[in-house]
Design a protein around this motif. Sequence first.
Motif, mmCIF file in Angstrom:
data_model
loop_
_atom_site.group_PDB
_atom_site.id
_atom_site.type_symbol
_atom_site.label_atom_id
_atom_site.label_comp_id
_atom_site.label_asym_id
_atom_site.label_seq_id
_atom_site.Cartn_x
_atom_site.Cartn_y
_atom_site.Cartn_z
ATOM 1 N N MET A 205 -60.719 43.404 24.548
ATOM 2 C CA MET A 205 -60.550 42.276 25.465
ATOM 3 C C MET A 205 -60.511 40.957 24.703
ATOM 4 O O MET A 205 -59.802 40.036 25.099
ATOM 5 C CB MET A 205 -61.654 42.268 26.524
ATOM 6 N N MET A 206 -61.240 40.872 23.608
ATOM 7 C CA MET A 206 -61.186 39.686 22.775
ATOM 8 C C MET A 206 -59.750 39.491 22.258
ATOM 9 O O MET A 206 -59.199 38.396 22.316
ATOM 10 C CB MET A 206 -62.160 39.793 21.608
ATOM 11 N N TRP A 207 -59.138 40.585 21.774
ATOM 12 C CA TRP A 207 -57.768 40.499 21.283
ATOM 13 C C TRP A 207 -56.786 40.216 22.417
ATOM 14 O O TRP A 207 -55.838 39.450 22.244
ATOM 15 C CB TRP A 207 -57.384 41.763 20.516
ATOM 16 N N PHE A 208 -57.015 40.808 23.580
ATOM 17 C CA PHE A 208 -56.144 40.519 24.724
ATOM 18 C C PHE A 208 -56.166 39.021 25.033
ATOM 19 O O PHE A 208 -55.123 38.413 25.258
ATOM 20 C CB PHE A 208 -56.593 41.331 25.948
ATOM 21 N N GLU A 209 -57.359 38.436 25.034
ATOM 22 C CA GLU A 209 -57.479 37.003 25.309
ATOM 23 C C GLU A 209 -56.845 36.165 24.205
ATOM 24 O O GLU A 209 -56.205 35.154 24.481
ATOM 25 C CB GLU A 209 -58.949 36.634 25.500
ATOM 26 N N ARG A 210 -56.996 36.570 22.965
ATOM 27 C CA ARG A 210 -56.342 35.848 21.867
ATOM 28 C C ARG A 210 -54.832 35.881 22.034
ATOM 29 O O ARG A 210 -54.147 34.870 21.849
ATOM 30 C CB ARG A 210 -56.697 36.466 20.521
ATOM 31 N N ILE A 211 -54.308 37.051 22.360
ATOM 32 C CA ILE A 211 -52.861 37.209 22.516
ATOM 33 C C ILE A 211 -52.338 36.342 23.655
ATOM 34 O O ILE A 211 -51.281 35.723 23.540
ATOM 35 C CB ILE A 211 -52.510 38.697 22.752
ATOM 36 N N ASN A 212 -53.073 36.276 24.748
ATOM 37 C CA ASN A 212 -52.576 35.594 25.946
ATOM 38 C C ASN A 212 -53.044 34.158 26.113
ATOM 39 O O ASN A 212 -52.407 33.388 26.815
ATOM 40 C CB ASN A 212 -52.950 36.404 27.183
ATOM 41 N N ARG A 213 -54.152 33.788 25.474
ATOM 42 C CA ARG A 213 -54.676 32.427 25.630
ATOM 43 C C ARG A 213 -54.853 31.707 24.305
ATOM 44 O O ARG A 213 -55.220 30.537 24.280
ATOM 45 C CB ARG A 213 -56.005 32.458 26.362
ATOM 46 N N GLY A 214 -54.693 32.433 23.215
ATOM 47 C CA GLY A 214 -54.842 31.807 21.901
ATOM 48 C C GLY A 214 -56.252 31.837 21.349
ATOM 49 O O GLY A 214 -56.463 31.570 20.182
ATOM 50 N N LYS A 215 -57.228 32.172 22.192
ATOM 51 C CA LYS A 215 -58.612 32.258 21.714
ATOM 52 C C LYS A 215 -59.430 33.096 22.693
ATOM 53 O O LYS A 215 -58.998 33.373 23.809
ATOM 54 C CB LYS A 215 -59.243 30.886 21.558
ATOM 55 N N SER A 216 -60.602 33.475 22.236
ATOM 56 C CA SER A 216 -61.523 34.227 23.085
ATOM 57 C C SER A 216 -62.938 33.731 22.825
ATOM 58 O O SER A 216 -63.309 33.448 21.685
ATOM 59 C CB SER A 216 -61.438 35.725 22.781
ATOM 60 N N ASP A 217 -63.700 33.635 23.876
ATOM 61 C CA ASP A 217 -65.094 33.224 23.755
ATOM 62 C C ASP A 217 -66.048 34.404 23.912
ATOM 63 O O ASP A 217 -67.246 34.219 24.046
ATOM 64 C CB ASP A 217 -65.421 32.154 24.807
ATOM 65 N N ARG A 218 -65.525 35.619 23.905
ATOM 66 C CA ARG A 218 -66.368 36.805 24.076
ATOM 67 C C ARG A 218 -67.290 37.002 22.885
ATOM 68 O O ARG A 218 -66.922 36.749 21.750
ATOM 69 C CB ARG A 218 -65.512 38.048 24.253
ATOM 70 N N ASP A 219 -68.481 37.500 23.155
ATOM 71 C CA ASP A 219 -69.448 37.828 22.122
ATOM 72 C C ASP A 219 -69.256 39.293 21.743
ATOM 73 O O ASP A 219 -69.544 40.178 22.540
ATOM 74 C CB ASP A 219 -70.868 37.582 22.635
ATOM 75 N N MET A 220 -68.763 39.565 20.546
ATOM 76 C CA MET A 220 -68.503 40.935 20.107
ATOM 77 C C MET A 220 -69.786 41.743 19.948
ATOM 78 O O MET A 220 -69.751 42.955 19.959
ATOM 79 C CB MET A 220 -67.750 40.947 18.784
ATOM 80 N N ASN A 221 -70.903 41.099 19.783
ATOM 81 C CA ASN A 221 -72.158 41.797 19.530
ATOM 82 C C ASN A 221 -73.036 41.930 20.769
ATOM 83 O O ASN A 221 -74.168 42.378 20.676
ATOM 84 C CB ASN A 221 -72.931 41.076 18.430
ATOM 85 N N GLU A 222 -72.503 41.528 21.899
ATOM 86 C CA GLU A 222 -73.274 41.613 23.139
ATOM 87 C C GLU A 222 -73.587 43.071 23.466
ATOM 88 O O GLU A 222 -72.708 43.923 23.458
ATOM 89 C CB GLU A 222 -72.470 40.985 24.272
#
Length: 110
Positions: free
Chosen positions: A3-20
């Motif tokens: 989902m982080m990559w999906f957001e990067r692809i579609n919005r240019g960035k992601s604020d998701r915490d990968m370690n959550e």
Amino acid sequence: VEMMWFERINRGKSDRDMNECRSPKACRALLWESQDCFSTMLHEMDDPDFSRKRTYTNTKGEEYSNELSDLLTHVLNHSEHHRAQIVWRMRELDFEPPVTDYIFYIREHK
């Protein structure tokens, strides 16, 4: 991470915490969300879209630009890497891991 990559692809960035930390139920929900998002995105695209560059920011705030086809290949390869890590850990704990090779999946589901 998908989902982080999906957001990067579609919005240019992601604020998701990968370690959550997430519960198994929350992980399943996130997995289905990821599948739905990528599936919808891919069904709405034409061939030329895959060669267009997408500009995004990584977790360090660095900006990159890559073709969508390369980004999608990365997402697939990255998940394969983690499946291999899980299989290795299962064997280390004396569990018989499932077969994760794509060809075995196709043989059973086609």
